[in-house]
Design an enzyme around this catalytic site. Structure first.
Site, PDB file in Angstrom:
ATOM      1  CB  ALA A 224       0.350  11.189  -5.248  1.00  0.00           C
ATOM      2  CD  GLN A 293      -0.380   3.746   1.402  1.00  0.00           C
ATOM      3  OE1 GLN A 293       0.737   4.142   1.063  1.00  0.00           O
ATOM      4  NE2 GLN A 293      -1.379   4.571   1.663  1.00  0.00           N
ATOM      5  CB  SER A 294      -1.661   4.935  -1.827  1.00  0.00           C
ATOM      6  OG  SER A 294      -2.203   6.074  -2.446  1.00  0.00           O
ATOM      7  CB  ALA A 295       0.799   5.771  -5.927  1.00  0.00           C
ATOM      8  CG  ASP A 396      -9.326   6.033   0.592  1.00  0.00           C
ATOM      9  OD1 ASP A 396      -9.203   7.194   0.164  1.00  0.00           O
ATOM     10  OD2 ASP A 396      -8.435   5.175   0.529  1.00  0.00           O
ATOM     11  CG  HIS A 428      -5.714   7.312   1.073  1.00  0.00           C
ATOM     12  ND1 HIS A 428      -6.038   6.323   0.182  1.00  0.00           N
ATOM     13  CD2 HIS A 428      -4.429   7.669   0.768  1.00  0.00           C
ATOM     14  CE1 HIS A 428      -5.029   6.086  -0.634  1.00  0.00           C
ATOM     15  NE2 HIS A 428      -4.032   6.884  -0.289  1.00  0.00           N
TER      16      HIS A 428
END
Length: 486
Positions: A224, A293-295, A396, A428
């Site tokens: 994040a 991955q993600s952020a 997600d 997620h």
């Protein structure tokens, strides 16, 4: 409403009737209104005035005149002209209007408002000139109250999210402890390799057991933009290194100690180190994949697009080349910050925090790869991009699947080879945490097929490999998935 009105009051109201002129009640915010329907009858105005200006007899002294507690200031008289010129109506008001149109009862009685602009005129609804309780003061209190409620709601979400995170961590702790032991004591990991002069400019390299040149993944973890850390990629590094793939987990500074530009800069430096030095660790410099991955997927995509833009300008000097990246692999990432901001606001803190991470709303486009690749000025840069493969779970709700879908669509429209692989019903964290701890990792299988494509020997060896060991009991993983804040 008072049941009786004194004689002095009746005389006063009677005199007022003769001075009140027809008043327009048209909505100043609605154009082209018919003038024939915008005049309020004098009798109706009188009735409205009487209904809004009911006063107790103690407002008058014994002589029938207004006393010291009068609602009308001394030495001032009502004007007999219309309260507002129909040709000069404005949509806002200043302090002088408020002073002249709002009359206060000094004993705390109800406030009378005579300016229609202080009333709400939503939906084209018509309001009479005197409206009663709606005024600037009450509006101010309402706005302040709404902000307080919003803050309470945001704080509630943060608190419940923190509690959920603690419970989630406890449930997956058996797997976390095993991975932590591997991370700190395995001889196949090279930890804290420095690649830059800034804090946290370090990376970990997960190595296979033989020394034959191996394909490489330069991996940027999520968090994040606030809690990202290179060790979060340990489980992925462990599994892929066992499959003959080198994984370099790149660390970067987080908000608020770093801006978004500095996060991208850290990632770019780490990628540069991998491209220029991985051969010293047994990696094949011709088979380097960039993954996030993600952020981390967002940061990696920003670094890749920014590098392509630099290379499209002949005078720019670069320390690594987009051509060294065989493919970009994005897992559960967001690539359009405007859309993601709207979504995250419904689940977490205010948009203002997200804007702060992204260096202000004016920088959102700069850090939105989906928008950047569609800019005609970046046409030459886009042509340099490697193939893009995105992975996303359909369940997600932290970063919706549409974030990957729209990015793939945008890339395909501008001529970049791109595809999307969806995992039905996966959240997620399912794809990146729970499934690997189960030993049934579909993402792992897909990555191995992509990276070892054309290497029949490696694929045959993996086909004979024993099943991966489960790290956490199934009931705990299912419960963790239900309470996960992600």
């Amino acid at each position: 409403m008072h049941k009786s009105i004194s004689k002095a009051t009746r005389v006063y109201i009677s005199n007022m009737k003769s001075h009140i002129l027809p008043i327009s009640i048209s909505n100043p915010f609605l154009p082209n209104q018919s003038s024939s329907n915008s005049i309020m009858p004098i009798s109706a105005v009188s009735q409205a005035a009487a209904g809004s200006m009911l006063m107790n007899s103690d407002h008058f002294n014994d002589t029938g005149d207004l006393g010291s507690n009068s609602l009308i200031e001394d030495d001032k008289k009502f004007e007999t002209s219309p309260f507002m010129d129909n040709n000069n109506r404005v949509s806002s008001y200043d302090d002088s209007v408020l002073m002249s149109t709002s009359i206060f009862n000094h004993k705390g009685r109800r406030r009378v408002v005579s300016d229609p602009n202080l009333s709400e005129l939503r939906g084209g609804r018509r309001r009479y000139f005197w409206t009663g309780r709606v005024d600037g003061g009450k509006t101010l209190i309402t706005r302040a109250g709404s902000k307080v409620v919003a803050l309470i709601g945001s704080g509630y979400r943060l608190i419940t999210g923190f509690i959920s995170l603690q419970c989630y961590a406890i449930l997956i702790m058996p797997g976390v402890l095993q991975v932590a032991y591997y991370y700190y004591f395995s001889s196949q990991i090279r930890r804290d390799i420095v690649f830059g002069d800034q804090p946290r400019n370090k990376l970990d390299i997960f190595l296979p057991k033989n020394d034959v040149p191996k394909p490489v993944i330069a991996f940027i973890t999520g968090g994040a933009w606030v809690i990202g850390y290179k060790a979060w990629g340990s489980l992925l590094g462990r599994h892929l290194s066992e499959a003959g793939i080198i994984v370099a987990c790149i660390d970067y500074r987080n908000y608020p100690k770093a801006t978004m530009s500095e996060m991208v800069q850290d990632a770019s430096r780490g990628i540069s180190f991998v491209c220029n030095n991985i051969s010293e660790y047994g990696g094949d410099p011709n088979r380097i994949y960039l993954m996030g991955q993600s952020a981390g997927a967002h940061i990696a995509a920003c670094a890749l697009v920014e590098q392509a833009i630099k290379e499209s300008v002949p005078t720019q000097s670069t320390s690594w080349s987009v051509s060294q990246i065989k493919a970009y692999l994005g897992l559960s990432g967001g690539y359009n910050m405007f859309k993601l901001a709207d979504h995250l606001t419904t689940r977490g803190p205010y948009k203002s925090l997200f804007f702060s991470i992204m260096e202000g709303e004016q920088s959102m486009s700069k850090f939105s790869p989906e928008i950047t690749v569609q800019d005609p000025h970046n046409k030459n840069a886009v042509s340099l991009l490697p193939p893009v493969i995105l992975f996303h779970g359909t369940a997600d709700y932290s970063i919706p699947t549409d974030c990957s879908k729209t990015f793939v669509d945008a890339l395909q429209r501008v001529g970049v080879k791109a595809e999307l692989m969806l995992y039905e019903g996966k959240t997620h964290t399912d794809v990146f945490v729970q499934d690997p701890m189960r030993g049934e990792d579909k993402l792992f299988d897909d990555l191995v097929k992509i990276i070892h494509a054309g290497d029949e020997e490696a694929l045959a060896k993996l086909a004979k490999a024993p099943p991966r060991r489960r790290l956490v009991p199934e009931f705990m993983l299912k419960l963790a998935a239900r309470i996960s804040p992600f």
